[in-house]
Design a protein around this motif. Structure first.
Motif, short mmCIF file in Angstrom:
data_model
loop_
_atom_site.label_atom_id
_atom_site.label_comp_id
_atom_site.label_asym_id
_atom_site.label_seq_id
_atom_site.Cartn_x
_atom_site.Cartn_y
_atom_site.Cartn_z
N HIS A 119 0.75 -1.13 0.02
CA HIS A 119 0.02 0.08 -0.09
C HIS A 119 0.80 1.17 0.07
O HIS A 119 1.96 1.31 0.55
CB HIS A 119 -0.94 0.04 1.22
N LEU A 120 0.28 2.25 -0.13
CA LEU A 120 0.90 3.56 -0.17
C LEU A 120 1.14 4.06 1.39
O LEU A 120 0.27 3.93 1.87
CB LEU A 120 0.24 4.61 -0.97
N PRO A 121 2.35 4.58 1.38
CA PRO A 121 2.51 4.86 3.01
C PRO A 121 1.67 6.15 3.28
O PRO A 121 1.16 6.07 4.50
CB PRO A 121 4.04 5.26 2.88
N PHE A 122 1.39 6.96 2.52
CA PHE A 122 0.68 8.50 3.06
C PHE A 122 -0.85 8.05 3.01
O PHE A 122 -1.81 8.74 3.41
CB PHE A 122 0.90 9.48 2.14
N ASP A 123 -1.37 7.12 2.33
CA ASP A 123 -3.00 6.58 2.11
C ASP A 123 -3.13 4.98 2.17
O ASP A 123 -2.68 4.51 1.23
CB ASP A 123 -3.82 7.31 1.01
N HIS A 124 -3.27 4.62 3.24
CA HIS A 124 -3.07 2.95 3.40
C HIS A 124 -4.46 2.21 2.54
O HIS A 124 -4.21 1.00 2.23
CB HIS A 124 -3.26 2.68 5.02
N ASP A 165 4.03 0.52 2.40
CA ASP A 165 3.50 -0.24 3.54
C ASP A 165 3.36 -1.54 2.88
O ASP A 165 2.75 -1.91 2.02
CB ASP A 165 2.29 0.50 4.21
N LEU A 166 3.77 -2.73 4.00
CA LEU A 166 3.29 -4.01 3.84
C LEU A 166 2.80 -4.41 4.72
O LEU A 166 2.88 -4.32 5.79
CB LEU A 166 4.80 -4.64 3.39
N VAL A 167 1.67 -5.19 4.40
CA VAL A 167 0.78 -5.74 5.29
C VAL A 167 0.61 -7.25 5.08
O VAL A 167 0.26 -7.68 3.86
CB VAL A 167 -0.72 -5.32 5.24
N GLY A 168 0.91 -8.14 6.07
CA GLY A 168 1.10 -9.57 5.72
C GLY A 168 0.23 -10.36 6.85
O GLY A 168 -0.01 -9.71 7.86
N THR A 169 -0.87 -11.01 6.05
CA THR A 169 -1.81 -11.86 7.05
C THR A 169 -1.64 -13.27 7.00
O THR A 169 -1.27 -14.01 5.75
CB THR A 169 -3.09 -11.50 6.47
N ILE A 170 -1.99 -13.96 7.91
CA ILE A 170 -1.87 -15.45 7.95
C ILE A 170 -3.15 -15.98 8.27
O ILE A 170 -3.88 -15.48 9.20
CB ILE A 170 -0.80 -16.18 8.92
N ILE A 171 -3.48 -17.07 7.66
CA ILE A 171 -4.94 -17.56 7.70
C ILE A 171 -4.94 -18.96 8.31
O ILE A 171 -4.14 -19.79 7.62
CB ILE A 171 -5.55 -17.45 6.38
N TYR A 172 -5.57 -19.25 9.24
CA TYR A 172 -5.32 -20.62 9.69
C TYR A 172 -6.91 -21.06 10.37
O TYR A 172 -7.84 -20.40 10.17
CB TYR A 172 -4.53 -20.60 11.24
N GLU A 173 -6.84 -22.57 10.82
CA GLU A 173 -8.36 -22.90 11.02
C GLU A 173 -8.08 -23.71 12.39
O GLU A 173 -7.22 -24.39 12.73
CB GLU A 173 -8.64 -23.88 10.17
N PHE A 183 0.36 -10.56 10.82
CA PHE A 183 1.88 -10.59 11.40
C PHE A 183 2.74 -9.69 11.06
O PHE A 183 3.86 -9.38 11.83
CB PHE A 183 2.36 -11.87 10.88
N PHE A 184 2.28 -8.76 10.04
CA PHE A 184 3.31 -7.65 9.86
C PHE A 184 2.58 -6.40 9.37
O PHE A 184 1.67 -6.72 8.35
CB PHE A 184 4.26 -7.92 8.76
N ASN A 185 2.70 -5.13 9.95
CA ASN A 185 2.01 -3.97 9.43
C ASN A 185 3.08 -3.02 9.47
O ASN A 185 3.13 -2.14 10.44
CB ASN A 185 0.83 -3.71 10.02
N GLY A 186 3.85 -2.72 8.49
CA GLY A 186 4.87 -1.72 8.53
C GLY A 186 5.54 -1.21 7.30
O GLY A 186 4.84 -1.66 5.86
#
Length: 268
Positions: A119-124, A165-173, A183-186
């Motif tokens: 994502h863009l850092p100034f506008d997520h 901006d990097l947004v990482g998501t883990i999907i589990y059950e 797990f990451f949002n930076g």
């Protein structure tokens, strides 16, 4: 000839009838073998699928990839960029990060997939790129245990270098209920494949050097201008001219001395 011709068709029809009955019996006897062979093929495919720990996301995981699920209590995630503490992402090349999952719950969880987006850092809200979704066919984490899962991603080689901006998501059950956790949002720094110096960086460095040179010349000119003002001598008014006594002695009696004498008398 007529009798012989009449007898041959009778024998032929009987033979065909017997052959048809024999073929039908063979089909009935062979039909149970077909499902058995098919089940064995399915079992072999399932065994091959379960033996792979990491695989491409299948059709079943696509539904999880498009969903938005809550996070489960008792679970915690952490992210590490191995040998890349500066979080530099080279455009067009794969970057690896490790996702740690800690399960403090009473049931085991099954990791289904890991996904990320840029994502863009100034506008997520401005999405730049959806990165690869990586699925796991055997990603079980028992209760009161922790595990680490690698995730490989690559941003577009046409992405402009800069901060994103990097947004990482883990999907589990857990218990047939899907969950997800971020797990990451930076921020990460995207660089060109050629190295740290890009064409834009070279231009900026050159421009900065030129500005520094111009600033130095301006400061040098100002210093010279101030030094000239301080060295400039003050103006002194010149009064009546006085002559040296030694000069008057050898000029005494000459026409020049008489003219000076007459001028001084007139002034008086």
């Amino acid at each position: 000839m007529s009798s012989s011709f009449h007898c041959n068709p009778t024998i032929t029809m009987a033979s065909l009838h017997t052959l048809w009955i024999f073929s039908l019996a063979l089909l009935l006897l062979a039909s149970p073998l077909l499902p058995v062979a098919r089940c064995q093929s399915d079992d072999a495919a399932e065994t091959t699928e379960e033996s792979s720990d990491i695989g491409i996301v299948g059709d079943d995981a696509q539904g999880y990839d498009e969903g938005n699920f809550p996070s489960a209590p008792g679970t915690d995630t952490v992210c590490v960029f191995p040998k890349n503490s500066a979080r530099l992402v080279t455009a067009g090349e794969e970057t690896e990060l490790l996702v740690g999952v800690k399960n403090d719950g009473d049931e085991s969880l099954n990791v289904i997939a890991i996904r990320a987006s840029v994502h863009l850092p100034f506008d997520h809200r401005m999405l730049v790129q959806n990165l690869t979704t990586q699925g796991f066919n055997n990603g079980s984490v028992p209760a009161l245990a922790q595990a680490t899962f690698p995730y490989l991603f690559a941003v577009s080689k046409y992405l402009q270098p800069g901060t994103f901006d990097l947004v990482g998501t883990i999907i589990y059950e857990i218990g047939d209920h899907p969950y997800q956790g971020t797990f990451f949002n930076g921020t990460v720094e995207v660089i060109e494949a050629g190295g740290f110096l890009s064409m834009e960086s070279v231009f900026l460095v050159t421009l900065g050097a030129a500005l520094l040179v111009l600033l130095g010349l301006w400061i040098h000119g100002q210093i010279q201008h101030l030094s000239k003002k301080t060295k400039r001598a003050p103006k002194v008014e010149v009064g009546t001219r006085t002559t040296d006594a030694s000069t008057d002695e050898w000029l005494e009696g000459t026409a020049y001395a008489q003219s000076l004498s007459s001028k001084s008398k007139k002034k008086k």
